[in-house]
Write an enzyme that holds these catalytic residues in place. Structure first.
Site, short mmCIF file in Angstrom:
data_model
loop_
_atom_site.label_atom_id
_atom_site.label_comp_id
_atom_site.label_asym_id
_atom_site.label_seq_id
_atom_site.Cartn_x
_atom_site.Cartn_y
_atom_site.Cartn_z
N SER A 1 -15.18 -27.32 18.20
CA SER A 1 -13.97 -26.77 17.60
C SER A 1 -13.52 -27.54 16.35
O SER A 1 -12.57 -27.13 15.69
CB SER A 1 -12.82 -26.79 18.63
OG SER A 1 -12.48 -28.14 18.97
N LYS B 1 -8.32 -32.58 11.39
CA LYS B 1 -8.32 -31.39 12.24
C LYS B 1 -6.89 -31.02 12.62
O LYS B 1 -6.10 -31.91 12.97
CB LYS B 1 -9.17 -31.68 13.48
CG LYS B 1 -9.40 -30.53 14.43
CD LYS B 1 -10.35 -30.97 15.54
CE LYS B 1 -10.66 -29.87 16.54
NZ LYS B 1 -11.62 -30.32 17.57
N SER C 1 -17.22 -30.86 20.68
CA SER C 1 -16.56 -30.35 19.49
C SER C 1 -16.73 -31.21 18.24
O SER C 1 -16.30 -30.81 17.16
CB SER C 1 -15.06 -30.15 19.77
OG SER C 1 -14.88 -29.10 20.68
#
Length: 558
Positions: free
Chosen positions: A263, A191, A287
């Site tokens: 996210s 990420k 997330s």
């Protein structure tokens, strides 16, 4: 004192103080009794005229302090001097050595048609037995990222040169008999909140889209030590909110017209689509859980403080957690085994506890709690969740009704996240660069940052005191019920918010599909005791092995 609260004056400065600066036309204009009256009423307080007059010297002095404080350089990687601990009163940490025993994939023969969706364990066996090289595997996944990444908006930066270098090194070491373990030569994505030297770390946000951080995140360093191959920095909802970033909206491979949630949007999307065997995500308030649900991946949210956050964007110092997103529960266990542990660069990881994992042959005699009221309520995925409970019973588990503590409503104290996030991005708000961000609606970070600056520091501390109560109440509830693991509908009963505040570990995995057209995955969550990821992983694996949901994959068209 078990819990030190992250009181950051630059963010959580009382509305009784901060509002005066924002509302005064002249920043040098003294704070007046009328200003104090308005501010007090907005936070539900009432002071007499004499009391307001008495406050003025203190308020004006404080404003001078604030102005001086704002001249101090406080970049995102500077944490407060006080650290959150999830340990309840009287909690005993697990002791003794760590141990890890995977299921193994011996005797596996390479079928190249299956390469996109082999598990980490299977790919590790193919590499160990030299049926395929890491270079071949890396090139294969880089090609898939190039071909499908643009339609899924799941990749921000391909780290191709680095990946090919790491893959060649892995092949040379394996050939020389220097096999590092099951992640040696395995491609992965990170990420784009995690820093890697020489590459942009954009945080998915317009103001930071050209940012390069000259360090390696501890998680990336540990994966390199395990021999894993970094192929890409994955899309992240802007500053870790949702699935919209400066390049677009990350897509759900099961229905590319819809978002992949966030996210950890690109991490889940890429794994689901077979573009990578695993990826690293982060969770503050859902997330990992949410995109894993939408995309049908398996995710592990570890106990708070289990995995170092050094080199990761700070959103909430007391809630941020890093964990793997993969195809299977055991894949998550393999990755977690490489990344957990203390790190001097992240003081919240100072608590050392062993990680013990071994698959369970059955669930016979295992007591598993379930949130009875939540499962019996009327909600869209009830049929799939009920089938999950039936499967657990068939596997021999003893299901025990369980309810979450109710003395402290978790949604009423979750504003601690907004306060800490506003501190993390204080300069962004004060400079006005938050106007550059993509999402400018009420329910987005720019407005949340501004609003959170006006939360009184006293209320922030009080919320964290209530959080201590919540942590102790949760521990008592689990101890009273004599549970090590419980199962919950993924979004039911406040479980997601509560356990993110208390720091408990969670495994989320697919348990069916919804009735939409096209159908997209649904999920179930298994929750564990603090620092006992091994047990919750083993129970979740037993359930997953008895189902086929994780073996179904989306079909993508070029």
């Amino acid at each position: 004192m078990k819990h030190a609260f992250l009181v950051l004056i630059a963010c959580a400065g009382s509305f009784l103080l901060g509002a005066f600066i924002n509302n005064a036309r002249d920043p040098q204009k003294p704070v007046t009794a009328d200003m104090a009256d308005v501010a007090a009423r907005l936070v539900g307080l009432d002071f007499t005229q004499a009391e307001r007059d008495s406050m003025l010297d203190n308020l004006n002095d404080a404003r001078t302090d604030f102005e001086a404080l704002r001249k101090i350089d406080l970049p995102n990687d500077v944490a407060p001097a006080l650290y959150f601990s999830p340990l309840p009163a009287g909690f005993r940490l697990p002791a003794g050595p760590s141990s890890f025993r995977a299921s193994g994939a011996t005797g596996l023969k390479l079928n190249r048609a299956d390469l996109p969706f082999y598990t980490v364990g299977q790919l590790g066996e193919l590499l160990r037995t030299r049926q395929i090289t890491s270079l071949e595997l890396t090139q294969f996944f880089l090609n898939r990222l190039r071909n499908y990444g643009p339609q899924l908006y799941c990749t921000i930066t391909l780290t191709e040169a680095l990946a090919l270098e790491q893959a060649r090194r892995a092949d040379a070491e394996i050939k020389q008999g220097r096999y590092r373990g099951p992640l040696h030569g395995i491609p992965y994505g990170a990420k784009d909140l995690l820093a890697k030297q020489g590459y942009k770390t954009t945080w998915g946000s317009v103001p930071y889209k050209d940012q390069v951080i000259d360090t390696d995140a501890t998680v990336i360093r540990k994966l390199e030590e395990a021999g894993a191959v970094l192929c890409a920095k994955m899309s992240v909802g802007e500053l870790a909110w949702g699935d919209v970033w400066f390049g677009g909206m990350s897509r759900n491979p099961w229905n590319p017209k819809t978002g992949s949630s966030g996210s950890s949007a690109g991490s889940a999307s890429s794994v689901s689509a077979g573009l990578l065997p695993f990826a690293i995500g982060t969770e503050t308030l859902g997330s990992i859980v949410s995109p894993s649900t939408v995309c049908g991946t398996t995710g592990l949210r570890p106990t708070f403080g289990r995995v170092s956050r050094h080199g990761a964007m700070a959103l909430s110092w007391s809630m941020d957690k890093i964990g793997p997103i993969a195809r299977s529960v055991e894949d998550c266990a393999l990755v977690f085994n490489a990344i957990y542990g203390p790190d001097a660069n992240d003081p919240t990881t100072a608590t050392a506890a062993p990680f013990r994992y071994a698959p369970l042959s059955s669930l016979k005699g295992v007591r598993i709690g379930y949130l009875k009221k939540a499962f019996e309520s009327n909600y869209p995925n009830r049929a799939n969740d009920s089938l999950t409970l039936r499967t657990l019973r068939q596997l021999g588990a003893e299901l025990v009704p369980f309810e979450l503590p109710t003395n402290v409503p978790p949604n009423r104290i979750s504003f601690v996240l907004g306060v800490e996030a506003a501190a993390s991005f204080d300069e962004l708000t004060r400079s006005g660069r938050d106007d550059q961000m993509v999402r400018q609606i009420k329910n987005a970070w720019p407005n949340e940052f501004r609003s959170s600056r006006l939360i009184p520091a006293v209320e922030y501390v009080q919320a964290n005191r209530a959080r201590t109560r919540l942590i102790n109440d949760m521990h008592t509830a689990l101890q009273t019920a004599k549970l090590d693991v419980y199962v919950s509908p993924t979004y039911a009963g406040g479980n997601l918010t509560l356990t993110n505040l208390t720091g408990h570990p969670c495994v989320v995995l697919s348990n069916g599909f919804n009735r939409q057209t096209p159908a997209t995955p649904t999920s179930i969550t298994f929750m564990g005791q603090l620092f006992d990821e091994g047990k919750v992983l083993a129970v979740a694996k037993a359930y997953q092995d008895a189902t086929q949901w994780h073996r179904q994959h989306p079909k993508l068209a070029l």
